[in-house]
Each structure stands twice: as structure tokens, then as C-alpha cells.
Write a protein that holds these residues in place. Structure first.
Motif, mmCIF file in Angstrom:
data_model
loop_
_atom_site.group_PDB
_atom_site.id
_atom_site.type_symbol
_atom_site.label_atom_id
_atom_site.label_comp_id
_atom_site.label_asym_id
_atom_site.label_seq_id
_atom_site.Cartn_x
_atom_site.Cartn_y
_atom_site.Cartn_z
ATOM 1 N N LYS A 183 79.580 -0.401 68.395
ATOM 2 C CA LYS A 183 79.448 -1.287 67.240
ATOM 3 C C LYS A 183 80.728 -2.098 67.047
ATOM 4 O O LYS A 183 80.687 -3.308 66.766
ATOM 5 C CB LYS A 183 79.143 -0.463 65.993
ATOM 6 C CG LYS A 183 78.930 -1.305 64.739
ATOM 7 C CD LYS A 183 78.622 -0.421 63.553
ATOM 8 C CE LYS A 183 78.431 -1.262 62.290
ATOM 9 N NZ LYS A 183 78.151 -0.402 61.105
ATOM 10 N N ASN A 184 81.885 -1.430 67.216
ATOM 11 C CA ASN A 184 83.168 -2.125 67.083
ATOM 12 C C ASN A 184 83.339 -3.172 68.173
ATOM 13 O O ASN A 184 83.853 -4.265 67.929
ATOM 14 C CB ASN A 184 84.321 -1.116 67.141
ATOM 15 C CG ASN A 184 84.338 -0.192 65.941
ATOM 16 O OD1 ASN A 184 83.798 -0.531 64.890
ATOM 17 N ND2 ASN A 184 84.946 0.972 66.076
ATOM 18 N N LEU A 221 83.086 -11.861 66.621
ATOM 19 C CA LEU A 221 84.142 -12.579 65.904
ATOM 20 C C LEU A 221 84.905 -13.511 66.842
ATOM 21 O O LEU A 221 85.262 -14.633 66.459
ATOM 22 C CB LEU A 221 85.103 -11.571 65.250
ATOM 23 C CG LEU A 221 84.519 -10.745 64.094
ATOM 24 C CD1 LEU A 221 85.531 -9.723 63.609
ATOM 25 C CD2 LEU A 221 84.105 -11.659 62.936
ATOM 26 N N SER A 222 85.151 -13.063 68.090
ATOM 27 C CA SER A 222 85.842 -13.906 69.070
ATOM 28 C C SER A 222 85.017 -15.141 69.392
ATOM 29 O O SER A 222 85.552 -16.256 69.506
ATOM 30 C CB SER A 222 86.118 -13.106 70.348
ATOM 31 O OG SER A 222 86.919 -11.974 70.072
ATOM 32 N N THR A 253 79.311 13.380 69.100
ATOM 33 C CA THR A 253 79.654 12.529 70.236
ATOM 34 C C THR A 253 78.807 11.264 70.245
ATOM 35 O O THR A 253 79.315 10.163 70.493
ATOM 36 C CB THR A 253 79.442 13.301 71.554
ATOM 37 O OG1 THR A 253 80.236 14.496 71.538
ATOM 38 C CG2 THR A 253 79.845 12.444 72.750
ATOM 39 N N GLU A 254 77.529 11.417 69.971
ATOM 40 C CA GLU A 254 76.639 10.256 69.939
ATOM 41 C C GLU A 254 77.034 9.287 68.834
ATOM 42 O O GLU A 254 76.993 8.065 69.018
ATOM 43 C CB GLU A 254 75.192 10.715 69.747
ATOM 44 C CG GLU A 254 74.619 11.440 70.965
ATOM 45 C CD GLU A 254 73.224 11.974 70.702
ATOM 46 O OE1 GLU A 254 72.789 11.939 69.526
ATOM 47 O OE2 GLU A 254 72.571 12.445 71.649
ATOM 48 N N LEU A 255 77.448 9.829 67.678
ATOM 49 C CA LEU A 255 77.865 8.979 66.566
ATOM 50 C C LEU A 255 79.145 8.220 66.907
ATOM 51 O O LEU A 255 79.283 7.033 66.602
ATOM 52 C CB LEU A 255 78.080 9.824 65.307
ATOM 53 C CG LEU A 255 76.817 10.366 64.634
ATOM 54 C CD1 LEU A 255 77.180 11.295 63.492
ATOM 55 C CD2 LEU A 255 75.948 9.220 64.122
ATOM 56 N N ARG A 256 80.099 8.926 67.572
ATOM 57 C CA ARG A 256 81.339 8.262 67.963
ATOM 58 C C ARG A 256 81.073 7.155 68.976
ATOM 59 O O ARG A 256 81.650 6.071 68.893
ATOM 60 C CB ARG A 256 82.312 9.288 68.552
ATOM 61 C CG ARG A 256 82.993 10.162 67.515
ATOM 62 C CD ARG A 256 84.199 10.857 68.105
ATOM 63 N NE ARG A 256 83.829 11.742 69.203
ATOM 64 C CZ ARG A 256 83.528 13.015 69.061
ATOM 65 N NH1 ARG A 256 83.548 13.576 67.851
ATOM 66 N NH2 ARG A 256 83.212 13.761 70.109
ATOM 67 N N THR A 257 80.183 7.417 69.944
ATOM 68 C CA THR A 257 79.843 6.407 70.944
ATOM 69 C C THR A 257 79.180 5.190 70.300
ATOM 70 O O THR A 257 79.500 4.044 70.619
ATOM 71 C CB THR A 257 78.906 7.007 72.006
ATOM 72 O OG1 THR A 257 79.536 8.158 72.600
ATOM 73 C CG2 THR A 257 78.587 5.993 73.089
ATOM 74 N N ALA A 258 78.261 5.456 69.388
ATOM 75 C CA ALA A 258 77.565 4.359 68.697
ATOM 76 C C ALA A 258 78.551 3.519 67.886
ATOM 77 O O ALA A 258 78.466 2.290 67.857
ATOM 78 C CB ALA A 258 76.471 4.925 67.790
ATOM 79 N N GLN A 259 79.499 4.189 67.218
ATOM 80 C CA GLN A 259 80.495 3.477 66.418
ATOM 81 C C GLN A 259 81.400 2.633 67.305
ATOM 82 O O GLN A 259 81.768 1.500 66.952
ATOM 83 C CB GLN A 259 81.336 4.481 65.616
ATOM 84 C CG GLN A 259 82.329 3.830 64.647
ATOM 85 C CD GLN A 259 81.626 3.025 63.575
ATOM 86 O OE1 GLN A 259 80.576 3.389 63.084
ATOM 87 N NE2 GLN A 259 82.224 1.896 63.206
ATOM 88 N N CYS A 260 81.751 3.174 68.489
ATOM 89 C CA CYS A 260 82.605 2.445 69.433
ATOM 90 C C CYS A 260 81.922 1.163 69.905
ATOM 91 O O CYS A 260 82.530 0.090 69.913
ATOM 92 C CB CYS A 260 82.947 3.349 70.616
ATOM 93 S SG CYS A 260 84.015 2.556 71.855
#
Length: 264
Positions: A204-205, A212-213, A195-202
Motif C-alpha cells: 500500500k505504501n 504521488l510521484s 505477516t500478511e497485514l505487514r505485506t499488505a501495508q508495505c
């Protein structure tokens, strides 16, 4: 015949045995326990107390084997850092864990260690033990971290003894460990890490998208400024009308009069 052959092949396959994590850790001054943490229930604390009572005051590193478990400890300056793990875990990761908690414990309680009462650091430091145990039990980078620490003594030089050497003659203690609780806690730790990895990746995105914007907006602004002659956009701004001149006068000044048009 083909189905029978497939079944036969399936029977030959054996499930890979998953190593248990670090089950128990304790920090003590001699036999006085200052803090501890366990991931499951069992009577391993009884055996741990026997070991603590018989560790010599001199600095040492040692592993005791008992059944399918190993008790690893580092004794330094009268303070003992001990953990218990399944034999399949090996000795490199448990000793890396002990070195890690030793460094953090000394940096936190350098002046209080020698005068602290039993359990004095348990409330504050047991969460640290829990976090470190979870990391060294489930994170693949833990072993890589250990291999990078060249200043540590090679684990292969640490003596391995049988637990019988610290028990009284004729004394026999059956080591009981509730593996069900341990596996459940391990699964919970894996889920928490995922869960922590998914949150960190989110996050990051999100940061990447915002960056970029922002860059795209800056590029567009630069292009528009270049096309319009500068920061104030002089060539793109509408020219003001002369004073006392209406829009109708402006339009009529451009329109040809009827007299100037030659008849057909």
C-alpha cells in the motif's frame, strides 16, 4: 514494606483466560462424513460421530455442551454442518462460521452432495474449513461480520443440551483435547495474519509513493508547458541560424567594429 505491598498487589492480579479457537469442524450427510478439519488431536471425533448418528432428519440448530466444550450444528436438507469450540468462545461466532461454510459448501457442491461418497469433498474443501476456522477464531472482524447478518436466526433461540442426551444410558466418554497443539496452531495463525497485514501495508505504501510521484511529474510538466507556451515548448526552444551562416559570422554581426568606436 513498600516491596511487600507491591508483591501483594501482584498476587491479586489474575491472568485473563484466552478462549480457544474453533477446534474441529465437519460436514456430513447424516452420519456420513463428507469433509472435516481439526486443529489438534484428540478423541472428539468419537463424540462427534455419536452426535451425527442421533441428529434428527428435520432441519434444526442445536448446541451440545460437554465438559468445557460446545458442539454446535446446523442441520438443513439432510446435510449437517458441525463444529466444536471451547465454551468461552460463546455461540455467536461458531454459528456464524457454520452459516458461512454452509453457504460456500452448497454453492460448490449443490448437485453432488446427495450422491457423494464418504470423504469425497475432504481433499478439496478441508482447506476451506481450515481458512474459515482460522478467520473466525482469530480475526476480530469476524464477530462484527456476524452482527451485520440480520437474516440469521438469533443464536439465543438455539437450544442448548447436555451431551448426555445423545449418549447411550450409562455410556461415558472422556473428552481429550491436546491444548498444546491447539495453542501452537493458533499462535502460527496469528503470526501468519500479522505477516500478511505487514505485506499488505508495505505494498500500500509503495502504491501510494508511486501515485504521488506520478502526480508530481504531471504537475511539473503542466507548469513547464505553461511557461514555454504550449505542448511543443515554442518559446523555450533555441532559434535556428540562417542558411550559410556560421557561428562566427553570427557573433561578429553583434560585435561593434573598431571604426565605429570613438577614440578616447
Amino acid at each position: 514494606f513498600i516491596r511487600w505491598g507491591e508483591k501483594k498487589k501482584k498476587k491479586k492480579k489474575k491472568k485473563k483466560r484466552v478462549a480457544m479457537p474453533i477446534i474441529y469442524s465437519v460436514i456430513s450427510r447424516g452420519a456420513t462424513v463428507l469433509c472435516e478439519f481439526r486443529t489438534t488431536t484428540g478423541n472428539f471425533t468419537t463424540i462427534t460421530q455419536r452426535i451425527l448418528e442421533r441428529i434428527p432428519p428435520q432441519d434444526s440448530k442445536l448446541s451440545y455442551i460437554y465438559d468445557k466444550y460446545l458442539f454446535h450444528y446446523i442441520s438443513e436438507g439432510g446435510i449437517i454442518y458441525l463444529c466444536m469450540a471451547e465454551e468461552a468462545v460463546g455461540r455467536r461466532i461458531p454459528f456464524a462460521f457454520l452459516e458461512d461454510i454452509k453457504a460456500q459448501f452448497l454453492s460448490t457442491y449443490a448437485e453432488k452432495i446427495q450422491i457423494a461418497d464418504a470423504g469425497a469433498m475432504n481433499e478439496e474443501f478441508s482447506p476451506v474449513l481450515q481458512k474459515k476456522m482460522a478467520f473466525y477464531s482469530s480475526d476480530p472482524s469476524a464477530d462484527k461480520l456476524r452482527s451485520m447478518k440480520h437474516d440469521l436466526t438469533e443464536v439465543k433461540n438455539v437450544m442448548l443440551k447436555n451431551i448426555d442426551s445423545v449418549l447411550e444410558r450409562g455410556e461415558k466418554i472422556s473428552l481429550l483435547v491436546d491444548k498444546t497443539d491447539t495453542l501452537a496452531i493458533q499462535a502460527l495463525e496469528y503470526q501468519k495474519t500479522a505477516t500478511e497485514l505487514r505485506t499488505a501495508q508495505c505494498w500500500k505504501n509503495v502504491r501510494t509513493t508511486l501515485l504521488l510521484s506520478f502526480i508530481a511529474a504531471i504537475v511539473i510538466l503542466i507548469i513547464v508547458m505553461a511557461a514555454c507556451g504550449g505542448v511543443t515548448f515554442p518559446t523555450c526552444r533555441s532559434q535556428p541560424l540562417p542558411a550559410n551562416t556560421t557561428a562566427l559570422d553570427s557573433i561578429s554581426s553583434w560585435a561593434p567594429t573598431l571604426s565605429s568606436i570613438s577614440p578616447l
